[in-house]
Write a protein that holds these residues in place. Structure first.
Motif, PDB file in Angstrom:
ATOM      1  N   GLN A 112       0.812  -1.214   0.000  1.00  0.00           N
ATOM      2  CA  GLN A 112       0.000   0.000   0.000  1.00  0.00           C
ATOM      3  C   GLN A 112       0.851   1.272   0.000  1.00  0.00           C
ATOM      4  O   GLN A 112       0.323   2.373  -0.101  1.00  0.00           O
ATOM      5  N   GLN A 113       2.164   1.115   0.125  1.00  0.00           N
ATOM      6  CA  GLN A 113       3.045   2.281   0.240  1.00  0.00           C
ATOM      7  C   GLN A 113       4.356   2.023  -0.486  1.00  0.00           C
ATOM      8  O   GLN A 113       5.205   1.271  -0.014  1.00  0.00           O
ATOM      9  N   GLY A 114       4.496   2.643  -1.674  1.00  0.00           N
ATOM     10  CA  GLY A 114       5.749   2.546  -2.391  1.00  0.00           C
ATOM     11  C   GLY A 114       6.702   3.641  -1.949  1.00  0.00           C
ATOM     12  O   GLY A 114       6.419   4.424  -1.035  1.00  0.00           O
ATOM     13  N   VAL A 115       7.857   3.700  -2.612  1.00  0.00           N
ATOM     14  CA  VAL A 115       8.865   4.680  -2.225  1.00  0.00           C
ATOM     15  C   VAL A 115       9.649   5.128  -3.455  1.00  0.00           C
ATOM     16  O   VAL A 115       9.894   4.343  -4.377  1.00  0.00           O
ATOM     17  N   VAL A 116       9.982   6.428  -3.491  1.00  0.00           N
ATOM     18  CA  VAL A 116      10.871   6.977  -4.508  1.00  0.00           C
ATOM     19  C   VAL A 116      12.178   7.353  -3.813  1.00  0.00           C
ATOM     20  O   VAL A 116      12.174   8.170  -2.890  1.00  0.00           O
ATOM     21  N   LEU A 117      13.271   6.760  -4.241  1.00  0.00           N
ATOM     22  CA  LEU A 117      14.570   6.967  -3.598  1.00  0.00           C
ATOM     23  C   LEU A 117      15.398   7.953  -4.414  1.00  0.00           C
ATOM     24  O   LEU A 117      15.676   7.719  -5.597  1.00  0.00           O
ATOM     25  N   ASN A 118      15.758   9.062  -3.776  1.00  0.00           N
ATOM     26  CA  ASN A 118      16.533  10.104  -4.440  1.00  0.00           C
ATOM     27  C   ASN A 118      18.014   9.736  -4.458  1.00  0.00           C
ATOM     28  O   ASN A 118      18.545   9.198  -3.479  1.00  0.00           O
ATOM     29  N   PRO A 119      18.713  10.039  -5.549  1.00  0.00           N
ATOM     30  CA  PRO A 119      20.076   9.525  -5.733  1.00  0.00           C
ATOM     31  C   PRO A 119      21.135  10.131  -4.827  1.00  0.00           C
ATOM     32  O   PRO A 119      22.185   9.519  -4.626  1.00  0.00           O
ATOM     33  N   THR A 120      20.896  11.328  -4.276  1.00  0.00           N
ATOM     34  CA  THR A 120      21.939  11.992  -3.482  1.00  0.00           C
ATOM     35  C   THR A 120      21.821  11.701  -1.987  1.00  0.00           C
ATOM     36  O   THR A 120      22.648  12.170  -1.203  1.00  0.00           O
ATOM     37  N   LYS A 121      20.820  10.949  -1.583  1.00  0.00           N
ATOM     38  CA  LYS A 121      20.563  10.712  -0.165  1.00  0.00           C
ATOM     39  C   LYS A 121      21.165   9.381   0.292  1.00  0.00           C
ATOM     40  O   LYS A 121      21.136   8.390  -0.430  1.00  0.00           O
ATOM     41  N   ARG A 122      21.683   9.382   1.521  1.00  0.00           N
ATOM     42  CA  ARG A 122      22.211   8.146   2.118  1.00  0.00           C
ATOM     43  C   ARG A 122      21.077   7.143   2.280  1.00  0.00           C
ATOM     44  O   ARG A 122      20.022   7.462   2.811  1.00  0.00           O
ATOM     45  N   LEU A 123      21.318   5.910   1.830  1.00  0.00           N
ATOM     46  CA  LEU A 123      20.233   4.937   1.729  1.00  0.00           C
ATOM     47  C   LEU A 123      20.586   3.634   2.429  1.00  0.00           C
ATOM     48  O   LEU A 123      21.690   3.098   2.276  1.00  0.00           O
ATOM     49  N   LYS A 124      19.620   3.121   3.199  1.00  0.00           N
ATOM     50  CA  LYS A 124      19.708   1.785   3.782  1.00  0.00           C
ATOM     51  C   LYS A 124      18.326   1.146   3.681  1.00  0.00           C
ATOM     52  O   LYS A 124      17.307   1.818   3.866  1.00  0.00           O
ATOM     53  N   MET A 125      18.317  -0.173   3.413  1.00  0.00           N
ATOM     54  CA  MET A 125      17.048  -0.881   3.241  1.00  0.00           C
ATOM     55  C   MET A 125      17.085  -2.216   3.972  1.00  0.00           C
ATOM     56  O   MET A 125      18.117  -2.890   3.991  1.00  0.00           O
ATOM     57  N   HIS A 126      15.958  -2.551   4.563  1.00  0.00           N
ATOM     58  CA  HIS A 126      15.809  -3.813   5.286  1.00  0.00           C
ATOM     59  C   HIS A 126      14.558  -4.493   4.747  1.00  0.00           C
ATOM     60  O   HIS A 126      13.444  -4.008   4.966  1.00  0.00           O
ATOM     61  N   TYR A 127      14.730  -5.613   4.032  1.00  0.00           N
ATOM     62  CA  TYR A 127      13.618  -6.326   3.431  1.00  0.00           C
ATOM     63  C   TYR A 127      13.269  -7.558   4.255  1.00  0.00           C
ATOM     64  O   TYR A 127      14.172  -8.304   4.665  1.00  0.00           O
ATOM     65  N   ASN A 128      11.961  -7.796   4.482  1.00  0.00           N
ATOM     66  CA  ASN A 128      11.605  -9.056   5.118  1.00  0.00           C
ATOM     67  C   ASN A 128      11.587 -10.169   4.072  1.00  0.00           C
ATOM     68  O   ASN A 128      11.711  -9.923   2.868  1.00  0.00           O
ATOM     69  N   SER A 129      11.435 -11.395   4.506  1.00  0.00           N
ATOM     70  CA  SER A 129      11.613 -12.546   3.613  1.00  0.00           C
ATOM     71  C   SER A 129      10.530 -12.628   2.542  1.00  0.00           C
ATOM     72  O   SER A 129      10.723 -13.271   1.508  1.00  0.00           O
ATOM     73  N   GLU A 130       9.378 -11.987   2.763  1.00  0.00           N
ATOM     74  CA  GLU A 130       8.280 -12.048   1.806  1.00  0.00           C
ATOM     75  C   GLU A 130       8.286 -10.881   0.824  1.00  0.00           C
ATOM     76  O   GLU A 130       7.423 -10.815  -0.060  1.00  0.00           O
ATOM     77  N   CYS A 131       9.234  -9.988   0.953  1.00  0.00           N
ATOM     78  CA  CYS A 131       9.225  -8.782   0.131  1.00  0.00           C
ATOM     79  C   CYS A 131       9.546  -9.111  -1.333  1.00  0.00           C
ATOM     80  O   CYS A 131      10.640  -9.573  -1.667  1.00  0.00           O
TER      81      CYS A 131
END
Length: 257
Positions: A112-131
């Motif tokens: 229900q909630q997507g995301v747009v990731l900007n290229p100049t920002k520090r990024l970290k992601m944590h995916y659960n096993s069903e993602c």
């Protein structure tokens, strides 16, 4: 809060039954890291539970400077690419969830909630096993060039979008995705034609610029509102200088039935 919406079947099943788009199907973490890194950028990939095995798959296809991906790691993982640098990344989970930290933006991404990731920002992601998510990789340079062309001047600041993407509540965004994914399924060869791929690439970028809140959205929409009267005035100025030539009458043939 808007009501929950169901993911359209075309998108829920996107690319799954197209073996020609499959570039990764592996349980080996090094292979997964390298293949995903080639499609996006080199990154750190770490399983959250060392005893859990991955069952990763990646499907993808390209349309000019935009690429469509469907990625599932099949295990709980942390992904750290630092900054994306030269591309924007749109993530739309079809199942599962992801904790996203991108600059000052932190959110829980889901179907229900997507995301747009900007290229100049520090990024970290944590995916659960069903993602399992549909993703768009969009060239930063190409997006900036399209935006500049639409505005009619060079950009004064880097493009930044709001990281929250309510993609299921945007008919323009949904229909754009469905159209290109259906086209890839039914006529994949046409996406290799420059005339077609350039138009589809600009369709993706223009839809993102016009539908997603960002630091150029107001100026873009103002320009769109002023375009019609400007074109009308241009036509009036042009037509006022056109010679007033009287056309001869049209003579129709005398056909008999």
């Amino acid at each position: 809060m808007p009501p929950k919406k169901t993911i359209p079947p075309m998108l829920a099943n996107a690319l799954l039954y197209q073996p020609e788009t499959l570039v990764l199907n592996s349980c080996d973490i090094d292979e997964v890291r390298n293949t995903v890194g080639q499609s996006f950028k080199p990154h750190n990939l770490k399983p959250v539970r060392h005893t859990s095995a991955l069952e990763s798959r990646l499907h993808q296809f390209s349309v000019g400077h935009v690429s469509f991906h469907r990625l599932k790691y099949g295990g709980e993982v942390e992904v750290d690419p630092e900054c994306l640098d030269d591309f924007f990344l749109v993530q739309m989970p079809l199942t599962g969830k992801a904790d996203i930290s991108c600059g000052d933006c932190s959110l829980l991404s889901s179907c229900q909630q997507g995301v747009v990731l900007n290229p100049t920002k520090r990024l970290k992601m944590h995916y659960n096993s069903e993602c399992d998510q549909l993703m768009l990789r969009i060239s930063r340079l190409e997006l900036e060039q399209v935006c500049s062309r639409l505005l009619g001047h060079n950009l004064k600041h880097p493009i930044e979008f709001d990281c929250h993407l309510d993609w299921l509540h945007s008919p323009a965004w949904l229909h754009m995705l469905e159209y290109i994914i259906q086209l890839q399924k039914d006529a994949p060869d046409c996406l290799q034609q420059t005339l077609v791929s350039r138009q589809l690439e600009e369709l993706v970028i223009s839809t993102l610029l016009s539908q997603q809140p960002g630091n150029y959205l107001e100026e873009l929409t103002q320009d769109a509102r002023s375009l019609a009267p400007a074109m009308s005035n241009a036509w009036k100025n042009t037509s006022s200088h056109m010679p007033k030539t009287r056309l001869p009458p049209v003579c129709w043939p005398n056909w008999r039935v």
